[in-house]
Design an enzyme around this catalytic site. Structure first.
Site, short mmCIF file in Angstrom:
data_model
loop_
_atom_site.label_atom_id
_atom_site.label_comp_id
_atom_site.label_asym_id
_atom_site.label_seq_id
_atom_site.Cartn_x
_atom_site.Cartn_y
_atom_site.Cartn_z
N LYS A 186 0.88 -1.18 0.00
CA LYS A 186 0.00 0.00 0.00
C LYS A 186 0.91 1.22 0.00
O LYS A 186 1.42 1.64 1.03
CB LYS A 186 -0.88 -0.03 1.25
CG LYS A 186 -2.20 0.70 1.13
CD LYS A 186 -2.12 2.15 0.72
CE LYS A 186 -1.81 3.07 1.88
NZ LYS A 186 -1.55 4.46 1.44
N GLU A 261 9.55 1.84 11.00
CA GLU A 261 10.59 2.83 10.70
C GLU A 261 9.89 4.18 10.72
O GLU A 261 9.11 4.49 9.82
CB GLU A 261 11.21 2.56 9.34
CG GLU A 261 11.85 1.19 9.18
CD GLU A 261 13.10 1.00 10.01
OE1 GLU A 261 13.56 1.96 10.68
OE2 GLU A 261 13.63 -0.12 10.02
N CYS A 295 14.03 10.97 6.34
CA CYS A 295 13.84 10.59 7.75
C CYS A 295 15.11 10.81 8.56
O CYS A 295 15.06 11.16 9.72
CB CYS A 295 13.38 9.15 7.85
SG CYS A 295 14.45 7.98 7.03
N GLU A 393 9.52 17.26 14.01
CA GLU A 393 9.99 16.92 12.67
C GLU A 393 9.30 17.82 11.64
O GLU A 393 8.07 17.84 11.56
CB GLU A 393 9.68 15.45 12.37
CG GLU A 393 10.26 15.00 11.05
CD GLU A 393 9.91 13.54 10.70
OE1 GLU A 393 8.77 13.14 10.93
OE2 GLU A 393 10.81 12.84 10.19
#
Ligand code: NAD
Length: 506
Positions: A186, A261, A295, A393
């Protein structure tokens, strides 16, 4: 929809469909969603919007391919050959893949090209690893031998984000398929284009029907249905920490295997004794490459006070020279952010930053880019650790710089966020380098280096940055069960129950 700013790649499909049991299909309810080109923010294509029924069809196909198909029981060498073919096809089409990825995601074409090659390398790596794979045996001389029977688990659910989508998908698809699982992927709804290319690549390489299935759609519908499907025993997820928490909760009733993750706010720590020029180059690249949508971006730079002013000055000057441009231009270093929603989020942090730090570069739209999701590389200095731009973030070309005096203070600052993905340490002092690296709360540390990763090494974060590790054999471990088989060699070693008074009872 053609526009003179964005370069439409050749061979765009007419629509992005699901790929289930070897066929491209629409959603069962016929629904689609708009996919935007990040340079114009115009809809350039429709993608099928998957729901529970589409996920059910994909899982059913993957289950049949797992239970009845040749894939899980093929010799590793045979699967390896198919994986090598995939790597070869990806590499031979790197330019075309990069054009599609760059067009769909806004990544600079030169960097998208590197990511396409890395995707090929991921397949090649796992193709090599499974033929070299050996498993443990344990001898108990004269009594027992025990061995590990490693088995694929079943249907792996793979849920991926929109940053470097094709490469990140390869990271999960490579080990999941190499170990003999079947999959339902997905991909992220912002960037579904490159994922749809896997189907043709896999068919050409000889992956049997039903082994690879793809369902497009939103996280809350298609992703959610995959996480909650009882026939999917493991989920490998890459995305935001908040989404990871939701998935963790939704997978709990099924006790699924999870690999997470998640997000990051990684520190780059520059000591006064470091090679400053190399540190500036690396920390510029570390936060502005991949549009800052990375990331492991070193989004907080901690600089020792003795060199702080000099560092900030050099850094700001260089950041101003980073070339923002059209994603399709090979000279572009920072392209367009993926989507207007994400652009708004990043821009809101730029505004917050103006109240929290000293703006020394960027701070808004770059000149000459009146439309599209372009953000000038933005640098804030003197950012305090309780600032939102230090803690949260941002996932864009925005960096916070903060001074420190001592090693202890640097460590406390480095560890002062909820995240723990990567850390970059710049020093020429050997003892400090190792002591600091070992104490910093990060899943991965780079010493005097940018993010350059050997595929054998563990990849993963601590704290809110993730759970579990992938990379090398750890990926093989995640996608397999290690069944222990125990064999008696000598006399059967039974404690005897129920025999004590056997003679008297007759
Ligand atoms: P996201 O969490 O919004 O979405 C990731 C994927 O999860 C998408 O496919 C989305 O549709 C799906 N999803 C969303 N809600 C879901 C739900 N309830 N159930 C199931 N699936 C759901 O993340 P994003 O914005 O696409 O990606 C950016 C994030 O990914 C950043 O936080 C970044 O740090 C992180 N990331 C981490 C790594 C790593 O390896 N640690 C690598 C790349 C990106």
């Amino acid at each position: 929809m053609e526009n003179n700013l964005s370069v439409r790649p050749a061979n765009l499909p007419d629509k992005i469909r699901h790929y289930i049991n070897g066929e491209f299909v629409d959603s069962i309810d016929g629904e689609t969603f708009d996919v935007l080109d990040p340079v114009t923010n115009e809809t350039y294509i429709q993608a099928a919007s998957g729901k529970k029924e589409d996920i059910e069809a994909a899982v059913a196909a993957a289950r049949t391919a797992f239970l009845e198909g040749p894939w899980p029981t093929m010799l590793p060498r045979e699967r390896s050959r198919v994986l090598h073919k995939i790597a070869h096809i990806v590499e031979s089409r790197d330019q075309q893949l990069a054009e599609m990825e760059s067009f769909d995601s806004g990544l600079p074409i030169a960097q998208a090209l590197g990511q396409a090659r890395r995707a090929a390398e991921n397949f090649r790596f796992f193709a090599d690893l499974i033929v070299a794979q050996s498993d443990d045996t344990f001898k108990v001389p004269g009594r027992q031998i025990n061995y590990v029977n490693r088995k694929p688990i079943g249907v792996a659910g793979l849920i991926t984000p929109w940053n470097t989508p094709f490469m990140l998908e390869s990271w999960k698809l490579g080990p999941a398929l190499a170990t003999g699982n079947t999959v339902v992927l997905k991909p992220a709804e912002f960037t579904p284009l490159s994922a749809s290319l896997w189907a043709g690549i896999f068919e050409e390489a000889g992956v049997p029907r039903g082994v690879f299935n793809l369902v497009n759609g939103f996280g809350e519908t298609a992703g959610d249905a995959l996480v909650k499907h009882p026939g999917v025993p493991l989920i490998s997820f890459t995305g935001e920490s908040r989404t990871g928490q939701i998935i963790f909760g939704n997978a709990a009733p099924f006790l699924k295997g999870l690999s997470m993750e998640l997000g990051g706010k990684s520190p780059a720590v520059v000591f006064a004794d470091a090679d400053i020029e190399a540190a500036v180059d690396a920390t510029i690249f570390g936060v502005f490459s991949l549009n800052g949508e990375r990331c492991t971006a070193g989004a907080r730079i901690l600089v020792q006070r003795d060199i702080y002013d000099d560092f900030v000055e050099r850094y700001a000057a260089q950041a101003k020279r980073v070339k923002v441009g059209l994603p399709s231009d090979p000279a572009t270093e920072v392209g367009a952010l993926v989507h207007p929603e994400h652009y708004d989020k990043v821009m809101s942090y730029v505004e917050i930053g103006k109240t929290e730090g000293r703006l020394v570069a960027g701070g808004g739209r770059p000149e000459g880019f009146e439309t599209g999701n372009f953000v000038a590389p933005t640098v804030f200095a003197d950012v305090s650790p309780d600032a939102r731009i230090f803690q949260e973030e941002i996932f864009g070309p925005v960096v916070a710089i903060t001074p420190f005096d001592t090693d202890e203070e640097a460590l406390a600052l480095a560890n002062n966020t909820k995240y723990g993905l990567a850390a970059y340490i710049w020093t020429n002092d050997l003892k400090r380098a190792h002591n600091f690296s070992q104490k910093v709360e990060a899943g991965m540390v780079w010493l005097n280096s940018n993010n350059v990763r050997d595929l054998r090494t563990p990849f993963g974060g601590v704290k809110a940055s993730g759970l579990g590790h992938e990379g090398g054999y750890r990926s093989i471990d995640f996608y397999t069960d290690q069944q222990a088989v125990h064999i008696t060699l000598g006399k059967v070693h039974n404690p005897t129950f129920g025999k004590a008074n056997a003679e008297n009872s007759h």
